[in-house]
Design a protein around this motif. Structure first.
Motif, PDB file in Angstrom:
ATOM      1  N   ASP A  87     -11.839  -6.968  -6.585  1.00 32.44           N
ATOM      2  CA  ASP A  87     -12.364  -6.123  -5.511  1.00 32.44           C
ATOM      3  C   ASP A  87     -12.791  -7.000  -4.340  1.00 32.44           C
ATOM      4  O   ASP A  87     -13.853  -7.610  -4.358  1.00 32.44           O
ATOM      5  N   ARG A 130     -18.383  -6.410  -0.051  1.00 32.54           N
ATOM      6  CA  ARG A 130     -17.715  -6.159  -1.324  1.00 32.54           C
ATOM      7  C   ARG A 130     -17.983  -7.250  -2.350  1.00 32.54           C
ATOM      8  O   ARG A 130     -18.064  -6.970  -3.548  1.00 32.54           O
ATOM      9  N   ARG A 202      -1.961  -5.132  -2.219  1.00 31.82           N
ATOM     10  CA  ARG A 202      -2.788  -4.046  -2.755  1.00 31.82           C
ATOM     11  C   ARG A 202      -4.019  -3.767  -1.891  1.00 31.82           C
ATOM     12  O   ARG A 202      -4.582  -2.670  -1.943  1.00 31.82           O
ATOM     13  N   GLN A 203      -4.473  -4.762  -1.133  1.00 36.10           N
ATOM     14  CA  GLN A 203      -5.545  -4.604  -0.157  1.00 36.10           C
ATOM     15  C   GLN A 203      -5.161  -5.430   1.055  1.00 36.10           C
ATOM     16  O   GLN A 203      -4.454  -6.440   0.915  1.00 36.10           O
ATOM     17  N   LEU A 206      -7.846 -10.417   1.170  1.00 35.35           N
ATOM     18  CA  LEU A 206      -8.578 -10.792  -0.034  1.00 35.35           C
ATOM     19  C   LEU A 206      -9.126 -12.209   0.089  1.00 35.35           C
ATOM     20  O   LEU A 206      -8.473 -13.099   0.633  1.00 35.35           O
TER      21      LEU A 206
END
Length: 297
Positions: A87, A130, A202-203, A206
């Motif tokens: 995450d 995050r 996916r994001q 990161l």
């Protein structure tokens, strides 16, 4: 056997610990490739203190194998990545901590250097929210580190080529900051800057390469100020302040506390330059002093 990039071989000149690590690195890489049944899948890359090899495996598909210099900063990287669980950060697939070997998901090579610095600051501030999660008991604690570094700063000669006012200010601020029990309550990256954020599928972005500490989120800002320094030529004070306030405001950090940590960190950097280098870099010292002054009203 993996052929080490020239830049990795050149790390050996940094000292005996580096020489030993570079000498052992080809065997370390091969052993880890064999143990995890990995196949090299591209040219090796490197950071300041690590090598990263694109690999494939039957279980994970595209990934990268990272092996870092075995020092205290890399000791707990796997714990931070496991705690984040992908995450906001690169996903950890496997770890062999005593070899400092990590199998990580493969990201793009594009980092934040190509973006306008203020846009990059906004992205990093969103990532702070995050990855700043409750601290882990195994990690180095920021108060203990700063206590040691403050003692070193106190021992700096009064005629050192940095303003004594800033040195004494950093000593006072560091002592006050670590007296707060929340100073070690949060898992922080501690070296989060433009090159330690990569684009992903996916994001959008990161975090990579943490040097994790149980610390204070306000400690994080400083590396975003001293990296990409040359871009601020001609408007240094305004450029530093714009980055600083963008990061602090977007991450909803306390301005005074964030400012105090920037002063402390830049004076620590100046101290290390003066005490660890045979010929201290005057430009680096000037940058440290300039940042410490710029964030103050």
């Amino acid at each position: 056997m993996i052929d080490l990039p020239d830049a990795v071989r050149a790390m050996a000149v940094r000292g005996p610990q580096w020489q030993d690590w570079v000498d052992r690195l080809p065997r370390l890489l091969q052993t880890q490739l064999d143990d995890w049944a990995l196949t090299p899948d591209g040219a090796p890359m490197h950071g300041f203190c690590s090598i990263v090899v694109p690999v494939r495996s039957r279980d994970t598909g595209p990934a990268v194998l990272k092996i870092a210099l075995p020092d205290e900063e890399s000791e707990h990287e796997h714990l931070a990545l496991r705690r984040w669980g992908g995450d906001g950060a690169v996903r950890l697939l496997r770890a062999e901590p005593h070899r400092r070997a990590l199998l990580l998901e493969r990201l793009q090579t594009r980092d934040l250097k190509g973006l306008w610095d203020i846009e990059a600051c906004e992205i990093v501030a969103s990532l702070y929210r995050r990855i700043h999660v409750p601290a882990l008991p195994q990690l180095r604690r920021l108060p203990a580190l700063v206590e040691r570094w403050t003692a070193d700063l106190t021992a700096l000669p009064r005629n050192a080529p940095v303003p004594r006012r800033l040195v004494e200010q950093a000593i006072t601020l560091g002592t006050e900051l670590i007296a707060d029990p929340t100073c070690s309550a949060t898992l922080i990256h501690s070296d989060l800057h433009y090159e330690n954020v990569l684009a992903a599928e996916r994001q959008p972005w990161l975090v990579i390469d943490p040097k994790p500490i149980s610390g204070d989120p306000h400690y994080e800002i400083a590396p975003m100020l001293w990296n990409r320094w040359d871009e601020l030529a001609g408007y240094v004070r305004d450029g530093v302040r714009r980055r600083f306030y963008t990061l602090a405001d977007a991450a909803e950090l306390d301005i005074d506390r964030a400012r105090a940590w920037v002063i402390v960190r830049t004076m620590h950097n100046a101290m290390w330059e003066l005490t660890e280098q045979d010929e201290p870099d005057p430009d680096w010292l000037t940058m440290c002093v300039t940042i410490a002054k710029a964030v103050q009203d």
